[in-house]
Structures are given as structure tokens and as C-alpha cells.
Enzyme design. Structure first.
Site, PDB file in Angstrom:
ATOM      1  N   HIS A   1       0.949  -1.310   0.184  1.00 47.48           N
ATOM      2  CA  HIS A   1      -0.081  -0.064  -0.285  1.00 47.48           C
ATOM      3  C   HIS A   1       0.983   1.440  -0.073  1.00 47.48           C
ATOM      4  O   HIS A   1       2.099   1.326  -0.078  1.00 47.48           O
ATOM      5  CB  HIS A   1      -1.032  -0.025   1.182  1.00 47.48           C
ATOM      6  CG  HIS A   1      -0.377   0.201   2.541  1.00 47.48           C
ATOM      7  ND1 HIS A   1      -0.383   1.338   3.406  1.00 47.48           N
ATOM      8  CD2 HIS A   1       0.357  -0.728   3.151  1.00 47.48           C
ATOM      9  CE1 HIS A   1       0.087   0.729   4.472  1.00 47.48           C
ATOM     10  NE2 HIS A   1       0.765  -0.325   4.393  1.00 47.48           N
TER      11      HIS A   1
ATOM     12  N   SER B   1      -6.285   2.810   6.265  1.00 46.99           N
ATOM     13  CA  SER B   1      -6.414   1.321   6.559  1.00 46.99           C
ATOM     14  C   SER B   1      -6.658   0.522   5.195  1.00 46.99           C
ATOM     15  O   SER B   1      -7.031   0.733   4.374  1.00 46.99           O
ATOM     16  CB  SER B   1      -7.800   1.375   7.234  1.00 46.99           C
ATOM     17  OG  SER B   1      -8.379   0.102   6.838  1.00 46.99           O
ATOM     18  N   LYS B   2      -5.947  -0.554   5.219  1.00 46.50           N
ATOM     19  CA  LYS B   2      -6.015  -1.528   4.130  1.00 46.50           C
ATOM     20  C   LYS B   2      -7.139  -2.139   3.855  1.00 46.50           C
ATOM     21  O   LYS B   2      -7.649  -1.974   2.472  1.00 46.50           O
ATOM     22  CB  LYS B   2      -4.957  -2.766   4.174  1.00 46.50           C
ATOM     23  CG  LYS B   2      -3.333  -2.411   4.242  1.00 46.50           C
ATOM     24  CD  LYS B   2      -2.834  -3.611   4.159  1.00 46.50           C
ATOM     25  CE  LYS B   2      -1.174  -3.659   4.238  1.00 46.50           C
ATOM     26  NZ  LYS B   2      -0.551  -4.702   4.311  1.00 46.50           N
ATOM     27  N   ARG B   3      -8.084  -1.917   4.516  1.00 47.41           N
ATOM     28  CA  ARG B   3      -9.346  -2.459   4.456  1.00 47.41           C
ATOM     29  C   ARG B   3     -10.647  -1.598   3.931  1.00 47.41           C
ATOM     30  O   ARG B   3     -11.286  -1.689   2.862  1.00 47.41           O
ATOM     31  CB  ARG B   3      -9.931  -3.187   5.681  1.00 47.41           C
ATOM     32  CG  ARG B   3     -10.001  -4.591   5.830  1.00 47.41           C
ATOM     33  CD  ARG B   3     -10.746  -5.234   6.983  1.00 47.41           C
ATOM     34  NE  ARG B   3     -12.077  -4.683   7.063  1.00 47.41           N
ATOM     35  CZ  ARG B   3     -12.468  -4.106   8.340  1.00 47.41           C
ATOM     36  NH1 ARG B   3     -11.688  -4.115   9.472  1.00 47.41           N
ATOM     37  NH2 ARG B   3     -13.731  -3.647   8.421  1.00 47.41           N
TER      38      ARG B   3
END
Length: 483
Positions: A17, A241-243
Site C-alpha cells: 500500500h 487502513s488496508k480494508r
RNA sequence: GGUCCCAUCGUCUAGUGGCCUAGGACAUCACCCUCUCAAGGUGGAGGCACGGGUUCGAAUCCCGUUGGGACUGCCA
């Protein structure tokens, strides 16, 4: 090699990311501007959360961004023996002790305590090391540990705010703080450049580093300098946040962002080149970058600005480079990489290299990402232009004058010289005869031929498209309007 | 709750005690250019969180307040 040694140590627990990319870039810039060594170490010791594809994702993303490393990639899972040896030394020298408390027991005991965290219950109980005991580090009761940080200066952490933290799990696995530091020692890392989220665990590492230096049989190693980079945050000012946030480097590549543009933008997050110019070549980034100049406050990852910079980079490309760079989006069958989940609106047979070469300059200055190209040039390659209903109603269906002009154009275009200039002049004349300025008279033609009211310059497009195709589309639109 | 970090236009930043009437960039608005849309050009609006000090002088130094964030796992 006597320069600084830095490392980028990602854990393959998800796609690569933008935060990782920024950390990696700053390490790389520091290494390159100081003639140092850039090491890649993949920290894959949490088997539960690691996957082979994530590991590959790191490599391909870094290669794409041009962040080449001098040593590695090392796999932390290959260095487990070193971690175990360090833990053993720490234990033998009295810095670690075994603890058989369960989480439940601890929670029960410390309920209501003024000081949160583990209460040191097993510190002097001399519990035997078994597969049911974890190893904890004996944190001094008083004093402070100072972290020398190149971006923030010295930061002091009081010992009494740290519990005796676990260093080795009961199953024997050495946890991140120690494993990470042991590898930094063996790789002779001189500068630890990482995210600010690691700042609170740094005192633990400094304490253990120092303890290791005092263990018999362990060679002392000089402490590294630290540099904790400000977090990258979302609109809510929370750490990315990756999510929840769109942060996958791969998705930016898929959308048609240029690596050079992304690198330039990433460098602007928490740092800036000298002077008023923000869009600067990589060589300038390398030459001017200084850890001491890195900002202290979190930065919002602003896709709008990234997009603007990307547009600038696209327009800076030579015509040939633009054509080459856009190939994965317009002719994905050509190269060894193409964006995922993106369908090209034409077939391999419909597409024409030579036509695209002449079309490309028309769109190069109109797109901000390469992914926008197919929609913009679709009408050059497909037979069915799929006219947008709203555009049709506005320019042709609901406009008698537009319709009439279309008919005039069909008649005139059959015989005139087929060049952009003549098409331009003819349309102007046709429009004036019906009291229309060119901006009005070109609309129905544009709509009939391209399917929309916006797009590349019309007359150049018609020239490239050819008389037959143009006339066919004009007639088709007329038929639709009269039916 | 505890520890730590942070605080300049909406956003990213320049600014390290006088060059600041706070500069640039993105976004935004207006105008110009123009075959549409962009691009480009010109101009506008917009900020030192607050309160005390220190100093001849503070966005810059100190203290406090407020606000935000990170961490607080037998994850990394």
C-alpha cells in the site's frame, strides 16, 4: 562500503500500500543520496497472515516504482536461528524471565490497578521455561529510555509506563520487536526509517539492543539512528487502513498512474523540494532529500493532487513514450503486463496500431490517467458507437436545426476534400447558413460520429476516421432521428 | 485511563526571531483562449487553533488550554 545502511522491512500481510511505498521511497532516497546501501527484508514470520502472493506483490510494486535494493530480498523466516540465539543470550544474562500467567489471570489481578499492563507477577518466581511459559523482558522500574530520532529529535519514554513485555511466545516464536532488532544488528543497519506507529515500541528495542550489547558472548553493535515518518491518513485523519481506504499500489497502476508521478507525489507527503516547484525529476528528489527536513505531522493522501501530477507527467511524455505507456490499456495483448479487471472496448482485430499512433496525440493532453484513454478513443475502433441518449436528444433528436445541419453535412461531406481544415471550414459555412456558430454546428456531427458531446478535436478525428465511416454514422443518426 | 507524537489556507507544504502585507501547489471561483472537453493564460477568495509569557520585535522560543493522532496483543 562505508555509507549508511538502511532497510525496508515490510510484512507480507496484504497488498502493497501507499504507506509502505512512501516508507520504502524515503529509505531509498536516503540511501541513494548518501551513497548508502538499501536492504529489503521481508518479515514473514507470522505464518498465519502471510501469503506467497503478498510477498510477490512487494517485489513487483517496488520494481515498478523503481525502488531497487542493493541487498536482499532476505526472508526473516530464514533467520529464525539468530533470533533464538539472541533470546537465549538475553535469558542467560538475566534480562528475560519465564512467565506462566494466562491472559485471564493477569486481567483478574490487575483489574483496578492504577498502572495498566502486566504486574510483574513472575519476575522473581523463577518459573521454569516450558512450552507453557512465555519469556518477558525485565523493564527497569525507574528511569527513561531515549530514542534518538532524526526527524523528531530525542524522545524520552519513562520506564514505568512499560510493562514487562513478552519477547518470546510460549511456543518458542520470537516476537517482532526482538526479531526485527536482531536482524538490524546482523545486517549492520545504521538508520531505521519507518512509520511513526512504531515509535512507541522503539524504546523496547533500544532497551533490548542495549541489553544484548551487555550479554557475554555477544558482540556489541552500535545503536542505529531512528527516523519515524509521519503517518499517512485518510479524510477522517485516521491512519490509512488496508480494508477501508483505497491504498493498493497495484490499483493505482491499474488505473493508469505513472510510477514516476506516484513517486513524485509520495515524496511530497511529509517533505518538499526546495523552491516553488513541486513537480521535479527524481534526481532532484535524491539530491535534496534530508531526513531532518521531514515534516512532523500526518499527511492526507489526496488522490486529486496525485491525479493532477499524473496528468502533468503524461503530458510531459514524448508522443512515442505516451503510445508505449498506454499500450497495456489499449492493446493489452501486446505486452507481458496489463491492468486487471479492465476490458478493452474493442477486439484485437478492430484495433489498429497505425491509427492509434495518429489518434494518441489527440488524447495525450486530455487524460489524467492512462485508464481514461479507451473510453475517449472508442469510436475510432468500434462499429457501434452507442450514442448517448441524453447527448442525442440534446444535439439531434430534440433539435430540428441540428437535424437539418446533419443532413447538410451528409450532402457536403460526400464530395469535399477530406482534410481536417476543409471539414472545419465546411462545417463553419454550413452552420452560418443556418445561423449557427461553430460551437453549435459541430455538436450534432460530433454526437453522430463519436456518440457523445465531449471528446478529442472533431475535425482531426473525422479526417482519421475517413469519409466512408463518417458518412455512414451521420446517416445512421439521421435515420434514428426521423424514425 | 496511561505513555508518546502532532497543530500555517478545505488539502499538501514554504517559513528555524526582523526579508511575512505569511510564499507555492492541489481543489475551488471568475475571466481569457477555444470546434466540444481538456490543456494553457490571468486574476480572486481562503490559513499561523486559543490563552499567557520571553523579546525592541514571534507563525517561528517557553508554559498552559483545546483539538487531533499513534501505541497500549503470546500481530507486525
Amino acid at each position: 562500503m562505508t555509507g549508511p545502511r538502511v532497510r525496508f522491512a515490510p510484512s507480507p500481510t496484504g497488498f502493497f500500500h501507499v504507506g509502505s511505498a512512501r516508507t520504502s521511497l524515503f529509505n531509498w532516497l536516503f540511501a541513494r543520496q548518501s551513497g548508502g546501501t538499501f536492504i529489503l527484508r521481508v518479515e514473514d514470520t507470522d505464518a498465519e497472515r502471510n501469503r506467497e502472493e503478498w510477498h510477490e506483490g512487494i517485489l513487483t510494486a517496488m520494481a515498478w516504482l523503481g525502488l531497487d535494493f542493493d541487498e536482499g530480498p532476505f526472508l526473516q523466516s530464514d533467520l529464525l536461528a539468530d533470533h533464538a540465539a539472541a533470546a537465549a543470550a538475553l535469558l542467560a544474562n538475566g534480562y528475560l524471565y519465564a512467565c506462566d500467567c494466562t491472559r485471564e489471570q493477569i486481567d483478574e489481578r490487575i483489574k483496578g490497578n492504577a498502572k495498566p499492563g502486566y504486574d510483574g507477577h513472575c519476575r522473581d518466581r523463577h518459573v521454569a521455561r516450558t512450552d507453557r511459559t512465555a519469556l518477558r523482558f525485565r523493564v527497569p522500574d525507574v528511569g527513561v529510555t531515549v530514542v534518538p530520532d532524526m526527524v523528531r529529535g530525542d524522545v524520552a519514554f519513562p520506564h514505568d509506563s512499560y510493562e514487562d513485555f513478552i519477547v518470546v511466545k510460549s511456543n518458542g516464536a520470537v516476537l517482532y520487536p526482538l526479531a526485527n532488532l536482531v536482524d538490524d544488528r546482523s545486517m549492520r543497519v545504521t538508520h531505521v526509517i519507518r512509520g511513526e506507529d512504531l515509535l512507541p515500541t522503539t524504546p523496547k528495542q533500544v532497551m533490548m539492543w542495549e541489553a544484548l550489547n551487555h550479554c557475554v558472548g555477544v558482540d556489541p553493535v552500535a545503536h542505529p539512528f531512528y527516523a519515524h515518518l509521519p503517518m499517512l491518513v485518510n479524510e477522517q485523519r485516521k491512519k490509512l487502513s488496508k480494508r477501508k481506504d483505497p491504498v493498493a499500489i497495484e490499483s493505482y497502476r491499474d488505473q493508469g498512474y505513472l510510477a514516476s508521478a506516484l513517486v513524485n507525489y509520495l515524496a511530497l507527503l511529509g517533505w518538499s523540494p526546495h523552491g516553488d516547484e513541486e513537480i521535479v525529476p527524481l534526481t532532484t528528489l535524491v539530491a535534496q532529500f534530508r531526513l531532518e527536513d521531514v515534516s512532523h505531522s500526518p499527511a492526507f493522501f489526496d488522490v486529486k493532487k496525485l491525479t493532477h501530477i499524473n496528468g502533468e507527467y503524461i503530458r510531459q511524455l514524448s508522443a512515442a513514450d505516451f503510445i508505449a505507456a498506454s499500450a497495456p490499456w489499449v492493446a493489452p495483448w501486446l505486452g507481458d503486463w496489463h491492468p486487471t479487471d479492465r476490458d478493452v472496448p474493442w477486439t484485437r482485430e478492430q484495433f489498429s496500431d497505425s491509427l492509434y499512433e495518429r489518434v494518441a496525440p489527440l488524447v495525450q493532453e486530455r487524460v489524467t490517467t492512462l485508464g481514461e484513454i479507451p473510453a475517449m478513443v472508442r469510436f475510432f475502433f468500434v462499429d457501434d458507437v452507442a450514442i448517448d441518449d441524453a447527448a442525442f436528444d440534446k444535439a439531434i433528436g430534440g433539435d430540428p436545426v441540428g437535424q437539418a445541419l446533419l443532413a447538410d453535412a451528409v450532402a457536403a461531406f460526400e464530395t469535399i476534400e477530406w482534410s481536417a481544415a476543409t471539414l472545419h471550414d465546411t462545417t463553419t459555412a454550413l452552420g452560418e447558413a443556418r445561423g449557427l456558430v461553430l460551437r453549435k454546428s459541430q455538436a450534432p456531427i460530433r454526437c453522430a460520429v463519436t456518440g457523445t458531446l465531449v471528446g478529442p478535436p472533431l475535425f482531426e478525428s473525422l479526417e482519421l476516421l475517413g469519409r466512408d465511416v463518417t458518412l455512414a454514422r451521420l446517416r445512421a443518426a439521421l435515420d434514428r432521428a426521423r424514425s
